[in-house]
Design a protein around this motif. Structure first.
Motif: not given
Length: 329
Positions: A18-28, A10-13, A68-69, A134-138
């Motif tokens: 989280a990095e994927e979500l941030l990159q997607a948000a930056s692209k948007r 879970v920690e590795e995932f 989606a997480i 919780r892990a992804v949000n943190a």
């Protein structure tokens, strides 16, 4: 499997997702800035207005899916179990993608493998879903804070920023010390007054420790991490607030170049912001804090967190079985 392997997976995932979500948000954000380009001609903008509306409607579902997480890939969990436990080993190779939800229509020999069925029956629980979320949000909160507190600057700009951060932190430190002194004097007065019973005094002390004391401890910890230029693995906000907080929303610090722990202190607030020290599991954040600094600085900070109260850090309060990853060791 749940206690030994899942927390690590879970920690590795969480770091990858989280990095994927941030990159997607930056692209948007970049796409929205391009759409809002003021250099577009009014006639051209009008002609494309209808098209934009339809595209926005179509993209709503896609954005919700991209945000989606998700869960740790089933194939990753299955391969880990197979490598650790020989009873699950089989001659059949797992397919490239396996859905956590059992699909009867596409059920073939590989998808019906023992280890896959075991994962679906034993590991796919609400607690596992919440653990991933919780892990992804943190991790999102940590990356967002790191992105704004450690911008890539030149040496000259970095030195200027350190000076401004130090000056801002000194103001914050003095203000919080003033609040602590004022509140402690009132508690001393209330303790000797007949108008306050013991229960009221206990409430005042609890608000005192978990309020300005915990806030000062949190800011000192973040300042020490900033001075040491260490990668911050900690979060300082309660998990329920991280879950509902927009990771792309910038915190107001008074100056855009300053990190969040240098934001101005509202001395008129009746209740102080909630503070909660946490980090990606399964280790105790206080143990990591003790090892994060040279000398006894980490030990002193950990002791200061314990003085603020067990409610202020992960592992301090024993919770229910559904929150195993938050339980004290």
């Amino acid at each position: 499997v749940k206690d030994k392997h899942l927390p690590i997976l879970v920690e590795e995932f969480a770091k990858i997702r989280a990095e994927e979500l941030l990159q997607a948000a930056s692209k948007r954000d970049e796409e929205e800035e391009a759409d809002d380009d003021p250099n577009l001609k009014s006639g051209k903008a009008k002609s494309r207005r209808g098209g934009k509306r339809s595209k926005q409607k179509k993209s709503t579902n896609n954005e919700s899916k991209s945000n989606a997480i998700g869960l740790v890939p089933l194939k990753t969990v299955a391969n880990t179990i197979v490598n650790e436990y020989s009873c699950f080993q089989t001659s059949n190779d797992l397919p490239d993608y396996i859905d956590w939800e059992d699909d009867d229509e596409n059920d073939d020999e590989n998808c019906g493998d023992l280890v896959v069925n075991f994962c679906r029956k034993a590991l796919l629980t609400d607690a596992f879903r919440e653990q991933c979320e919780r892990a992804v949000n943190a991790e999102l909160q940590r990356l967002h804070s790191e992105r704004h507190s450690k911008a890539k600057l030149s040496r000259k700009d970095a030195a200027a920023k350190v000076r401004s951060v130090d000056a801002a932190f000194e103001d914050v430190f003095a203000t919080l010390c003033y609040l602590i002194q004022a509140q402690s004097k009132f508690i001393n007065f209330a303790s000797g007054s007949s108008h306050f019973d013991e229960e009221s005094i206990d409430v005042l002390r609890s608000e005192f420790l978990q309020g300005p004391c915990a806030e000062l401890t949190s800011r000192i910890t973040q300042q020490c991490l900033f001075k040491e230029e260490q990668d911050c693995v900690f979060t300082f906000t309660p998990l329920d607030e991280i879950k509902t907080k927009d990771p792309n929303k910038k915190e107001q610090t008074g100056q855009a170049s300053l990190p969040p722990h240098c934001s101005e202190v509202d001395i008129t607030a009746r209740h102080r912001p909630r503070v909660y020290l946490s980090c990606p599991g399964p280790r105790d954040p206080l143990n990591i804090l003790r090892e994060s600094f040279s000398g006894n600085a980490g030990v002193a900070l950990a002791r200061q967190w314990t003085i603020c109260g067990r409610e202020c850090y992960r592992g301090g309060v024993q919770k229910s079985v559904h929150d195993d990853d938050e339980c004290g060791k």
